[in-house]
Design a protein around this motif. Structure first.
Motif, PDB file in Angstrom:
ATOM      1  N   UNK A 193      -5.501   1.597  -3.471  1.00 40.81           N
ATOM      2  CA  UNK A 193      -6.045   2.269  -4.644  1.00 40.81           C
ATOM      3  C   UNK A 193      -5.111   3.399  -5.047  1.00 40.81           C
ATOM      4  N   UNK A 194      -4.708   3.392  -6.313  1.00 44.11           N
ATOM      5  CA  UNK A 194      -3.827   4.436  -6.853  1.00 44.11           C
ATOM      6  C   UNK A 194      -4.599   5.192  -7.931  1.00 44.11           C
ATOM      7  N   UNK A 195      -4.504   6.512  -7.912  1.00 46.82           N
ATOM      8  CA  UNK A 195      -5.309   7.317  -8.826  1.00 46.82           C
ATOM      9  C   UNK A 195      -4.527   8.524  -9.335  1.00 46.82           C
ATOM     10  N   UNK A 196      -4.914   8.974 -10.529  1.00 47.73           N
ATOM     11  CA  UNK A 196      -4.464  10.256 -11.059  1.00 47.73           C
ATOM     12  C   UNK A 196      -5.681  10.969 -11.624  1.00 47.73           C
ATOM     13  N   UNK A 197      -5.469  12.034 -12.390  1.00 47.93           N
ATOM     14  CA  UNK A 197      -6.595  12.816 -12.886  1.00 47.93           C
ATOM     15  C   UNK A 197      -7.441  12.037 -13.877  1.00 47.93           C
ATOM     16  N   UNK A 198      -6.910  10.939 -14.428  1.00 44.91           N
ATOM     17  CA  UNK A 198      -7.623  10.202 -15.457  1.00 44.91           C
ATOM     18  C   UNK A 198      -8.354   8.978 -14.952  1.00 44.91           C
ATOM     19  N   UNK A 199      -8.126   8.610 -13.704  1.00 45.33           N
ATOM     20  CA  UNK A 199      -8.814   7.433 -13.209  1.00 45.33           C
ATOM     21  C   UNK A 199      -8.117   6.802 -12.022  1.00 45.33           C
ATOM     22  N   UNK A 200      -8.641   5.681 -11.583  1.00 48.02           N
ATOM     23  CA  UNK A 200      -8.115   5.003 -10.397  1.00 48.02           C
ATOM     24  C   UNK A 200      -8.155   3.496 -10.614  1.00 48.02           C
ATOM     25  N   UNK A 201      -7.221   2.792  -9.983  1.00 54.67           N
ATOM     26  CA  UNK A 201      -7.205   1.340 -10.005  1.00 54.67           C
ATOM     27  C   UNK A 201      -6.965   0.847  -8.588  1.00 54.67           C
ATOM     28  N   UNK A 202      -7.467  -0.338  -8.295  1.00 53.46           N
ATOM     29  CA  UNK A 202      -7.336  -0.914  -6.961  1.00 53.46           C
ATOM     30  C   UNK A 202      -6.697  -2.290  -7.076  1.00 53.46           C
ATOM     31  N   UNK A 203      -5.767  -2.564  -6.192  1.00 55.37           N
ATOM     32  CA  UNK A 203      -5.095  -3.862  -6.182  1.00 55.37           C
ATOM     33  C   UNK A 203      -6.030  -4.952  -5.684  1.00 55.37           C
ATOM     34  N   UNK A 204      -5.650  -6.187  -5.952  1.00 59.72           N
ATOM     35  CA  UNK A 204      -6.297  -7.304  -5.275  1.00 59.72           C
ATOM     36  C   UNK A 204      -5.926  -7.264  -3.803  1.00 59.72           C
ATOM     37  N   UNK A 205      -6.806  -7.751  -2.945  1.00 54.27           N
ATOM     38  CA  UNK A 205      -6.542  -7.752  -1.500  1.00 54.27           C
ATOM     39  C   UNK A 205      -5.547  -8.846  -1.148  1.00 54.27           C
ATOM     40  N   UNK A 206      -4.707  -8.564  -0.148  1.00 57.26           N
ATOM     41  CA  UNK A 206      -3.785  -9.578   0.367  1.00 57.26           C
ATOM     42  C   UNK A 206      -4.083  -9.789   1.849  1.00 57.26           C
ATOM     43  N   UNK A 207      -3.974 -11.017   2.337  1.00 60.85           N
ATOM     44  CA  UNK A 207      -4.232 -11.269   3.755  1.00 60.85           C
ATOM     45  C   UNK A 207      -3.079 -10.801   4.630  1.00 60.85           C
ATOM     46  N   UNK A 208      -3.392 -10.315   5.816  1.00 55.85           N
ATOM     47  CA  UNK A 208      -2.398  -9.939   6.812  1.00 55.85           C
ATOM     48  C   UNK A 208      -2.816 -10.539   8.150  1.00 55.85           C
ATOM     49  N   UNK A 209      -1.876 -11.152   8.829  1.00 52.18           N
ATOM     50  CA  UNK A 209      -2.109 -11.662  10.170  1.00 52.18           C
ATOM     51  C   UNK A 209      -1.275 -10.842  11.139  1.00 52.18           C
ATOM     52  N   UNK A 210      -1.916 -10.297  12.181  1.00 49.43           N
ATOM     53  CA  UNK A 210      -1.212  -9.494  13.173  1.00 49.43           C
ATOM     54  C   UNK A 210      -1.302 -10.186  14.524  1.00 49.43           C
ATOM     55  N   UNK A 211      -0.142 -10.394  15.118  1.00 48.42           N
ATOM     56  CA  UNK A 211      -0.049 -11.026  16.422  1.00 48.42           C
ATOM     57  C   UNK A 211       0.002  -9.976  17.519  1.00 48.42           C
ATOM     58  N   UNK A 212      -0.433 -10.308  18.726  1.00 46.42           N
ATOM     59  CA  UNK A 212      -0.494  -9.322  19.811  1.00 46.42           C
ATOM     60  C   UNK A 212       0.885  -8.932  20.322  1.00 46.42           C
ATOM     61  N   UNK A 213       0.897  -7.862  21.126  1.00 46.13           N
ATOM     62  CA  UNK A 213       2.157  -7.285  21.568  1.00 46.13           C
ATOM     63  C   UNK A 213       2.942  -8.204  22.480  1.00 46.13           C
ATOM     64  N   UNK A 214       2.286  -9.073  23.211  1.00 44.61           N
ATOM     65  CA  UNK A 214       3.015  -9.902  24.171  1.00 44.61           C
ATOM     66  C   UNK A 214       3.442 -11.238  23.584  1.00 44.61           C
ATOM     67  N   UNK A 215       3.420 -11.334  22.265  1.00 46.23           N
ATOM     68  CA  UNK A 215       3.912 -12.532  21.606  1.00 46.23           C
ATOM     69  C   UNK A 215       4.902 -12.133  20.530  1.00 46.23           C
ATOM     70  N   UNK A 216       5.682 -13.101  20.099  1.00 46.13           N
ATOM     71  CA  UNK A 216       6.645 -12.831  19.049  1.00 46.13           C
ATOM     72  C   UNK A 216       6.070 -12.936  17.672  1.00 46.13           C
ATOM     73  N   UNK A 217       4.807 -13.334  17.595  1.00 51.32           N
ATOM     74  CA  UNK A 217       4.146 -13.367  16.313  1.00 51.32           C
ATOM     75  C   UNK A 217       4.806 -14.330  15.358  1.00 51.32           C
ATOM     76  N   UNK A 218       5.325 -13.809  14.244  1.00 50.14           N
ATOM     77  CA  UNK A 218       5.965 -14.651  13.262  1.00 50.14           C
ATOM     78  C   UNK A 218       7.156 -15.392  13.826  1.00 50.14           C
TER      79      UNK A 218
END
Length: 397
Positions: A193-218
């Motif tokens: 969400x980005x805002x100034x004194x005149x108002x605010x807008x919010x982006x569409x959501x994007x998916x994120x996948x997070x892999x654990x520390x003991x794997x290489x993930x991507x």
């Protein structure tokens, strides 16, 4: 008298001032409200200030302030409250208030992650970029996430930070809590969400996948990959120089892209560090346990000379608990044993001062692992015969 229907515009005054219309809900009769606002102020020195604090049905707020003694009054119809010379502040005032502007950042805006699609790994940074148009400064942007595991922090994302009209980006490093601390990848959504004194807008959501520390993930690595370690660069007299923190071992530049000269000075002294083939000699010592491994991703530059040769060695160390090591260079993370690895692209049970792998660029030569320009590989290293809780390895380029 029933509750007021709203505040509406009235014709401009002789002095050029104007009025503003804002629909509100009130539980106080207008006559009672006006009496409370101006009671006892008719003889006061200086301007008389009246303030109305509103809460909209969606929970937002708007504060109306006027210094015109006649600026807040009831119209003859008995249902409209008029405010002139008014200043509006808050996120519930619509786009007609604030400091007189009506210029929030333009919506919609799109988050663009790198990598895309966004598959991140614990302790490995990724970048989200976006572009804002229109609007007036100052602008601040704050992140949010939905569907994340309990305890997720995403501290680099949720913090509010200044933004500009044009291109923006933010680097985020997920931690174990953001992934949930388990052994499996988790997926949730990021928004901004980005805002100034005149108002605010919010982006569409994007998916994120997070892999654990003991794997290489991507990188699709097997379990037990050591991704961070405190690297010790030893000078000629054996003292240790570190850069003051745990380093990311998943990419070649951080692990083998620096060396210590005879005085112990690290070169390069700051990022960007050297990518493959990196410097010669002076590699770091680090701690690792039996059963763990390191896998550093690198891409052979297209401009490297055909036929160039080099090597990775199991260097000698002058501290205790050193261990032998297995080496491999493969197109797969953590791959030491597959049939796709040629015999020249791996070395087993390499002792101190032993050569793990010799390589040559775009040339097939006996005893040398062929590396092709533009191809991405993994340098994989694991300890052999470590019987302590941790053992020491030192790898040189």
């Amino acid at each position: 008298m029933g509750p007021p229907e709203g505040i509406r515009s009235r014709p401009p005054a002789i002095d050029g001032t104007c009025c503003m219309q804002l629909r509100i809900a009130s539980v106080v009769a207008v006559s009672t409200l006006l009496g409370a606002l101006f009671a006892g102020q008719s003889n006061a020195a200086g301007p008389v200030t009246a303030t109305v604090n509103l809460t909209t049905v969606d929970g937002k707020n708007c504060t109306i302030t006027t210094e015109d003694p006649d600026g807040l009054h009831l119209e003859p119809n008995g249902t409209s409250l008029i405010a002139s010379l008014a200043t509006l502040t808050g996120d519930g005032c619509g786009t007609g208030g604030g400091t007189g502007g009506a210029n929030p950042p333009t919506t919609p805006f799109v988050l663009t992650p790198s990598p895309n699609p966004l598959v991140a790994n614990v302790d490995q940074p990724f970048t989200v970029s976006w572009t804002l148009a229109g609007g007036v400064a100052p602008i601040n942007c704050s992140g949010a996430f939905t569907g994340a595991p309990a305890g997720a922090l995403m501290s680099d994302w949720v913090q509010s930070a200044p933004a500009v009209i044009g291109a923006n980006s933010r680097q985020i490093t997920p931690v174990a809590a953001d992934q949930g601390g388990g052994a499996s990848a988790v997926t949730f959504s990021l928004s901004l969400t980005c805002s100034n004194a005149d108002g605010a807008i919010t982006s569409a959501a994007i998916p994120i996948t997070i892999n654990p520390v003991n794997q290489g993930g991507g990188d699709n690595c097997p379990a037990n990959r050591l991704t961070k370690a405190n690297l010790c660069y030893r000078n000629i007299i054996g003292t240790c120089t570190t850069d003051g923190g745990a380093d990311n071992l998943t990419t070649f530049p951080i692990w083998l892209g620096r060396y210590a000269d005879s005085s112990g000075t690290l070169t390069p002294t700051a990022p960007p560090y050297l990518d493959f083939p990196g410097p010669t000699g002076g590699g770091p010592t680090f701690s690792i346990s039996q059963g763990q491994y390191i896998s550093a991703r690198f891409t052979v530059p297209t401009g490297v000379t055909v036929g160039r040769i080099g090597k990775f060695t199991k260097a000698f160390g002058n501290i205790s608990n050193y261990t032998n090591a297995d080496f491999s260079i493969s197109t797969e993370c953590g791959d030491f044993d597959s049939a796709a690895i040629g015999p020249s692209c791996k070395g087993l049970n390499v002792p101190n001062d032993g050569v793990g792998i010799r390589w040559r660029i775009d040339t097939t030569t006996s005893g040398y692992c062929r590396l092709n320009r533009g191809q991405t590989y993994y340098l994989n290293v694991r300890p052999v015969g470590c019987t302590n809780a941790t053992c020491q390895l030192r790898i040189d380029g």
